[in-house]
Design a protein around this motif. Structure first.
Motif, PDB file in Angstrom:
ATOM      1  N   HIS A  43       2.658  -2.159  -9.399  1.00  0.00           N
ATOM      2  CA  HIS A  43       4.011  -1.837  -8.918  1.00  0.00           C
ATOM      3  C   HIS A  43       3.923  -0.853  -7.750  1.00  0.00           C
ATOM      4  O   HIS A  43       3.689   0.335  -7.948  1.00  0.00           O
ATOM      5  N   HIS A  61       5.445  -0.050  -3.432  1.00  0.00           N
ATOM      6  CA  HIS A  61       6.271  -0.361  -2.252  1.00  0.00           C
ATOM      7  C   HIS A  61       5.455   0.121  -1.050  1.00  0.00           C
ATOM      8  O   HIS A  61       5.939   0.899  -0.236  1.00  0.00           O
ATOM      9  N   LYS A  79       6.099  -4.687  -2.930  1.00  0.00           N
ATOM     10  CA  LYS A  79       7.466  -5.197  -2.906  1.00  0.00           C
ATOM     11  C   LYS A  79       8.082  -5.095  -1.507  1.00  0.00           C
ATOM     12  O   LYS A  79       7.746  -4.185  -0.748  1.00  0.00           O
ATOM     13  N   HIS A 111      12.981  -3.510 -12.002  1.00  0.00           N
ATOM     14  CA  HIS A 111      13.183  -2.066 -12.156  1.00  0.00           C
ATOM     15  C   HIS A 111      14.305  -1.857 -13.170  1.00  0.00           C
ATOM     16  O   HIS A 111      15.457  -2.197 -12.891  1.00  0.00           O
TER      17      HIS A 111
HETATM   18 ZN    ZN Z   1       9.580   0.855  -7.638  1.00  0.00          ZN
END
Ligand code: ZN
Length: 411
Positions: free
Chosen positions: A78, A80, A147, A248
């Protein structure tokens, strides 16, 4: 090309092919071999065993691992990692007592990250992201999910996903891409969120599917962001385009997001700082991996995911960084493993399992990553000379990695 590690003080996380995730009390077991050797062939784990029974190998490059521990590389399910610019001024403002609104007015917050990203060229975004990728690989991360969600327009979301695609092409590390258009509602849609959801579903998703830019779909299911109904809509649309949900949920409030995730057979539900007994109950018997992000809790001073409640209820748990400019400007899985022990009362075995075997599950990589198993990718962390694996989480903040191997090659 063959590579032989010999005199390994401890070889950790030895599993058979059948182990795809670990739950409840299974997480306390960390199978290992003392005084071991391991052979890598064509980038994969070929064989391993005890030094006292080492066969004679010819034409191998040898690494003497005396005093060192060899374990599977970290898997960060996970992040970004693709973003433009940083938000350290916001961090300082927060220390100085500015409110969220004052910070947003000064140019902070996720919508401002989106504005900055929209104005950044694809090339510049790639350069900034590649630097972060190299940074996390050096810290032992050998597979990573990234992401979108700082674009919030069709062009900018596609730009982010194309940068992820380019990272996939240029780095040996396994990368999975997630479409997180439903990260925040852009200002222009503030009074008409449904129109933004339509844009995600009718315009962005078909383009992403056509260019095969993402494996997963994500949404920030939270009060003030997206509702349970919105989550239904996004996950159902994702399903049509073969985008598997990873969402999320339960960061600040428990509003039923976990239940929707389980209903849509989400690969993972991430954050989980706020968990009701019903949320834990909903996960039982599902194929959905709960994922905790302790460095986000550390940075924001919010509660930590109740790992003991989750594991002691017989569930699995994975760990990831949530590397992003706003709430976790760190991609350090070593720190995450330490925090899991220090703040979430996970023991070192549970934390290492959560960052390897279970993390591989949360990225759909169980067949190739996450354990020392014949035939899996030769992705390892070779530590410095350390007294035991418990020393890794214990000596938090320090780097005890001697070298990192991806597909059998030292990086
Ligand atoms: Zn996140």
């Amino acid at each position: 090309m063959k590579l032989l590690f010999k005199n390994i003080k401890q070889l950790l996380q030895i599993r058979d092919n059948a182990t795809i995730s670990l739950k409840g009390s299974e997480m306390k077991e960390l199978p290992k071999l003392d005084d071991a050797w391991l052979l890598v062939e064509d980038g994969k784990i070929s064989d391993f065993g005890k030094m006292e029974e080492i066969p004679a190998f010819e034409e191998v490059e040898t690494v003497d691992a005396s005093g060192k521990i060899l374990l599977p590389g970290w898997i960060d399910s996970h992040t970004h990692l693709v973003y433009a610019g940083n938000r350290e001024q916001e961090f300082v403002d927060r220390i100085n007592g500015l409110t969220y609104e004052e910070i947003a007015n000064k140019g902070g917050g996720i919508l401002n990250s989106a504005k900055k990203l929209q104005e950044t060229s694809e090339e510049e975004l790639y350069v900034q992201s590649a630097r972060r990728m190299e940074e996390v690989m050096k810290m032992g991360t050998t597979a990573i999910e990234i992401k979108s969600g700082y674009g919030l327009t069709t062009d900018a979301e596609l730009k982010m996903l194309r940068v992820i695609k380019r990272l996939k092409e240029n780095y040996p590390i396994a990368i999975k891409a997630t479409f997180l258009g439903a990260h925040a509602v852009p200002k222009e849609y503030k009074e008409n969120k449904d129109a933004y959801l339509d844009l995600l579903v009718d315009e962005m998703m078909p383009k992403i599917a056509e260019e095969q830019l993402a494996e997963y779909v994500d949404i920030f299911c939270e009060k003030g962001y997206f509702t349970v109904e919105d989550t239904h809509k996004i996950l159902a649309a994702g399903k049509k385009h073969n985008l598997i949900p990873k969402i999320h949920v339960n960061q600040f409030n428990s509003i039923g997001g976990i239940q929707v995730g389980v209903e849509y057979d989400a690969l993972s539900v991430d954050h989980l700082e706020v968990m009701n007994p019903e949320d834990i109950e909903a996960l039982k018997g599902s194929r959905t991996m709960p994922v905790a992000l302790p460095s986000c809790s550390l940075f924001l001073s919010i509660p930590y995911t109740p790992a003991r409640d989750i594991i002691d209820a017989g569930l699995p748990l994975a760990l990831a960084t949530d590397y992003n400019p706003g709430s976790t400007p760190s991609g350090n899985m070593n720190l995450v493993v330490s925090l899991a022990c220090m703040k979430m009362k996970m023991n070192p075995e549970e934390a290492i399992n959560a960052a390897t075997v279970n993390a591989a599950y949360a990225m759909g990589l169980s067949e190739t990553h996450g354990s020392v198993t014949k035939g899996k990718q030769a992705n390892f962390i070779l530590t410095e000379k350390i007294p035991s694996y418990g020393f890794l989480p214990y000596s938090f903040g320090a780097n005890h990695i001697d070298s990192v191997y991806i597909n059998g090659k030292k990086i």
